[in-house]
Design a protein around this motif. Structure first.
Motif, PDB file in Angstrom:
ATOM      1  N   GLY A 197       3.521  23.665   3.120  1.00  0.00           N
ATOM      2  CA  GLY A 197       2.683  22.684   2.431  1.00  0.00           C
ATOM      3  C   GLY A 197       1.889  23.311   1.304  1.00  0.00           C
ATOM      4  O   GLY A 197       1.733  22.717   0.221  1.00  0.00           O
ATOM      5  N   LEU A 232       2.138  22.394  -2.727  1.00  0.00           N
ATOM      6  CA  LEU A 232       1.016  22.060  -3.603  1.00  0.00           C
ATOM      7  C   LEU A 232       1.000  22.951  -4.840  1.00  0.00           C
ATOM      8  O   LEU A 232       0.733  22.486  -5.962  1.00  0.00           O
ATOM      9  CB  LEU A 232      -0.306  22.197  -2.849  1.00  0.00           C
ATOM     10  CG  LEU A 232      -0.677  21.075  -1.887  1.00  0.00           C
ATOM     11  CD1 LEU A 232      -1.948  21.442  -1.121  1.00  0.00           C
ATOM     12  CD2 LEU A 232      -0.885  19.770  -2.632  1.00  0.00           C
ATOM     13  N   GLY A 284       2.012  20.445  -7.644  1.00  0.00           N
ATOM     14  CA  GLY A 284       0.775  19.732  -7.924  1.00  0.00           C
ATOM     15  C   GLY A 284       0.551  19.428  -9.390  1.00  0.00           C
ATOM     16  O   GLY A 284       0.223  18.294  -9.773  1.00  0.00           O
ATOM     17  N   THR A 342      -4.910  16.585  -0.085  1.00  0.00           N
ATOM     18  CA  THR A 342      -3.543  16.114  -0.313  1.00  0.00           C
ATOM     19  C   THR A 342      -3.429  14.619  -0.043  1.00  0.00           C
ATOM     20  O   THR A 342      -2.790  13.885  -0.808  1.00  0.00           O
ATOM     21  CB  THR A 342      -2.555  16.885   0.571  1.00  0.00           C
ATOM     22  OG1 THR A 342      -2.710  18.286   0.348  1.00  0.00           O
ATOM     23  CG2 THR A 342      -1.126  16.483   0.257  1.00  0.00           C
ATOM     24  N   ILE A 389      -8.952  21.353  -3.166  1.00  0.00           N
ATOM     25  CA  ILE A 389      -7.813  22.275  -3.182  1.00  0.00           C
ATOM     26  C   ILE A 389      -8.249  23.628  -3.719  1.00  0.00           C
ATOM     27  O   ILE A 389      -7.899  24.679  -3.179  1.00  0.00           O
ATOM     28  CB  ILE A 389      -6.673  21.693  -4.044  1.00  0.00           C
ATOM     29  CG1 ILE A 389      -6.115  20.430  -3.393  1.00  0.00           C
ATOM     30  CG2 ILE A 389      -5.560  22.725  -4.238  1.00  0.00           C
ATOM     31  CD1 ILE A 389      -5.022  19.754  -4.189  1.00  0.00           C
ATOM     32  N   MET A 415       5.339  13.722  -2.545  1.00  0.00           N
ATOM     33  CA  MET A 415       4.151  14.539  -2.311  1.00  0.00           C
ATOM     34  C   MET A 415       3.539  14.275  -0.945  1.00  0.00           C
ATOM     35  O   MET A 415       2.964  15.175  -0.328  1.00  0.00           O
ATOM     36  CB  MET A 415       3.113  14.279  -3.407  1.00  0.00           C
ATOM     37  CG  MET A 415       3.445  14.881  -4.762  1.00  0.00           C
ATOM     38  SD  MET A 415       3.391  16.693  -4.783  1.00  0.00           S
ATOM     39  CE  MET A 415       1.623  16.977  -4.648  1.00  0.00           C
ATOM     40  N   LEU A 467       4.038  16.574   2.166  1.00  0.00           N
ATOM     41  CA  LEU A 467       3.334  17.846   2.339  1.00  0.00           C
ATOM     42  C   LEU A 467       2.281  17.769   3.441  1.00  0.00           C
ATOM     43  O   LEU A 467       1.940  18.780   4.053  1.00  0.00           O
ATOM     44  CB  LEU A 467       2.677  18.268   1.020  1.00  0.00           C
ATOM     45  CG  LEU A 467       3.609  18.470  -0.177  1.00  0.00           C
ATOM     46  CD1 LEU A 467       2.812  18.908  -1.401  1.00  0.00           C
ATOM     47  CD2 LEU A 467       4.690  19.489   0.151  1.00  0.00           C
ATOM     48  N   VAL A 468       1.752  16.573   3.692  1.00  0.00           N
ATOM     49  CA  VAL A 468       0.760  16.396   4.749  1.00  0.00           C
ATOM     50  C   VAL A 468       1.340  16.806   6.095  1.00  0.00           C
ATOM     51  O   VAL A 468       0.643  17.395   6.938  1.00  0.00           O
ATOM     52  CB  VAL A 468       0.266  14.937   4.773  1.00  0.00           C
ATOM     53  CG1 VAL A 468      -0.628  14.685   5.982  1.00  0.00           C
ATOM     54  CG2 VAL A 468      -0.479  14.596   3.487  1.00  0.00           C
TER      55      VAL A 468
END
Length: 462
Positions: free
Chosen positions: A271, A275, A279, A336, A378, A438, A441-442
């Motif tokens: 993850g 990011l 990102g 996120t 972040i 996206m 990614l969690v």
């Protein structure tokens, strides 16, 4: 029972201040590649300006990271074990530096409308060389300070890296990146060297700049940082190292805490890598940010990241690496979720409506401001989650096995990292929405956190 060599009694004399600073400057030297090339400048340029199809370009960028990750995952443990057998780390770092710097110079050829194959190849080579160098550099850390100080050392070096990346990023935004409309930089001057933003030269130059920066600032490490004594000759070291990989993987059955830590890190680092890689490109696609906006966003995150690492260094010394990683992962999860729930006119999955009016200037919409707010979380957590993971392992292994375990550590950071970018690519392709991509990614951040909570600290404890 696995024979262990304790940290005490086998350590060489503590490194000098020049030696420690030389080692920390490696992060300073290496970070601009990740900051201005991978995340904030060249990556978004690849996605939004190199081709006329941002969605397909984002998939190609993700695939580039996937290929790199697979190669890194396969070879890192082998190289780490070879390093333990051959002793000296610096020759390996020097060899990979040649590959990395040459590949970064190759990115200058990535003009709009040109083939994407060559910049993809150069990025793969540069990423592989960068990560392999990190394996050897990280394995030098236990030789420099006592284990009680490795958390502070690791976070300070990581913060120093962010500072280096930020300086290069500021230079690019203020002096090199011109607005496509006015042709001027954010300072209102013509870009240095006559760089033309319409042909992407402001983004393409980040490759050579990062290469020159890396070349200059890894030199103190070569000159001042102590290295292990030379061991076996190359061929014998390779043969012995391959055997050590098998032995190390067998040892993990008896060292359940380290195995659990590596599994947790393997998942949550997916993850984190996602990011890092996606990102900036995600923001560029959502809001249409050009190099200047992406650069300013990156500067904000890097400023916050420096303070995050400094704070985490103290937290790591007081509460330990595990607590620092858990806090950081929680912050990344919140950030996120916030990012993927934000779009023009809304945030938090539509529960909060935002004005759609653009007030002008940089980040003129409320959605952009909300995105930056999540980005601050972040920035605070991004460095500590990686730096304290590094010190977590350094506190859990002996000096003589550092190379092979940091090779396995690199494997755990890359073994399934292609899964994050691959799933992103699949979901984005199937839904035609990078937002859904996206959101995956969690799952990686949360899964790793759950396993880490039940992992002993240090990881070699029963």
């Amino acid at each position: 029972m696995v024979n262990r060599i304790d940290w005490t009694g086998t350590r060489p004399a503590k490194a000098s201040k020049r030696g420690i600073w030389g080692w920390m400057l490696f992060d300073w030297a290496a970070q601009p590649f990740f900051t201005v090339v991978t995340t904030f400048i060249f990556g978004p340029y690849f996605v939004s300006r190199l081709t006329e199809d941002p969605v397909s370009a984002q998939t190609l960028w993700s695939n580039t990271a996937t290929i790199s990750s697979i190669i890194i995952a396969v070879l890192s443990p082998i190289l780490g074990s070879i390093a333990d057998q051959s002793g000296a780390r610096k020759p390996w770092i020097g060899a990979f530096a040649v590959v990395k710097i040459a590949s970064l110079f190759g990115l200058w050829c990535a003009a709009p409308g040109s083939s994407v194959i060559y910049p993809m190849i150069f990025m793969i080579l540069a990423s592989i060389a960068a990560e392999f160098s990190i394996v050897f550099n990280d394995s030098m850390m236990p030789r420099l300070v006592d284990k009680t100080e490795v958390g502070k050392l690791s976070n300070t070096a990581w913060g120093l890296g962010y500072l280096g990346g930020m300086i290069v990023l500021i230079a690019v935004v203020a002096l090199l990146a011109g607005s496509p409309e006015s042709g001027k930089t954010i300072l209102g001057i013509d870009p240095l060297f006559g760089l033309d933003p319409h042909t992407g030269e402001d983004a393409r130059i980040t490759g050579p700049i990062s290469g020159v920066w890396y070349l200059i600032f890894i030199l103190p490490m070569f000159f001042f940082t102590p290295d292990a004594k030379r061991g076996l000759p190359f061929v014998a070291a390779v043969r012995s190292g391959l055997g050590e990989v098998r032995n190390t993987l067998g040892e993990l059955k008896q060292r359940g805490g380290i195995f659990r830590f590596l599994i947790a890190r393997m998942i949550y680092q997916d993850g984190v890598n996602g990011l890092l890689i996606l990102g900036g490109a995600f923001a560029a696609g959502m809001f249409g940010w050009a190099t200047i906006e992406i650069g300013i966003y990156g500067i904000i995150l890097n400023v916050v990241a420096i303070f995050g690492c400094l704070i985490a260094g103290r937290l790591d010394a007081r509460m330990g690496s595990k607590a620092t990683v858990i806090v950081s992962l929680t912050m990344l999860l919140i950030a996120t979720a916030g990012i993927v729930s934000t779009g023009p006119g809304f945030t938090l999955f539509g529960l909060v409506a935002l004005p759609t009016a653009d007030t002008g200037g940089l980040f003129g919409t409320a959605a952009e401001k909300a995105y930056i707010g999540y980005g601050l979380l972040i920035g605070l957590a991004f460095g500590p989650v990686q730096a304290s993971s590094r010190s977590y392992l350094a506190r859990s292994v002996s000096l003589e096995e550092a190379g092979r375990y940091f090779g396995i550590y690199a494997l755990s950071g890359r073994a399934t990292s292609f899964m994050a970018t691959l799933i992103f690519s699949i979901v984005t392709y199937m839904t035609d929405s990078s937002r859904f991509g996206m959101a995956t990614l969690v799952l990686f951040l949360a899964g790793g956190l759950i396993i880490l909570i039940r992992t002993p600290y240090p990881a070699d404890r029963a």
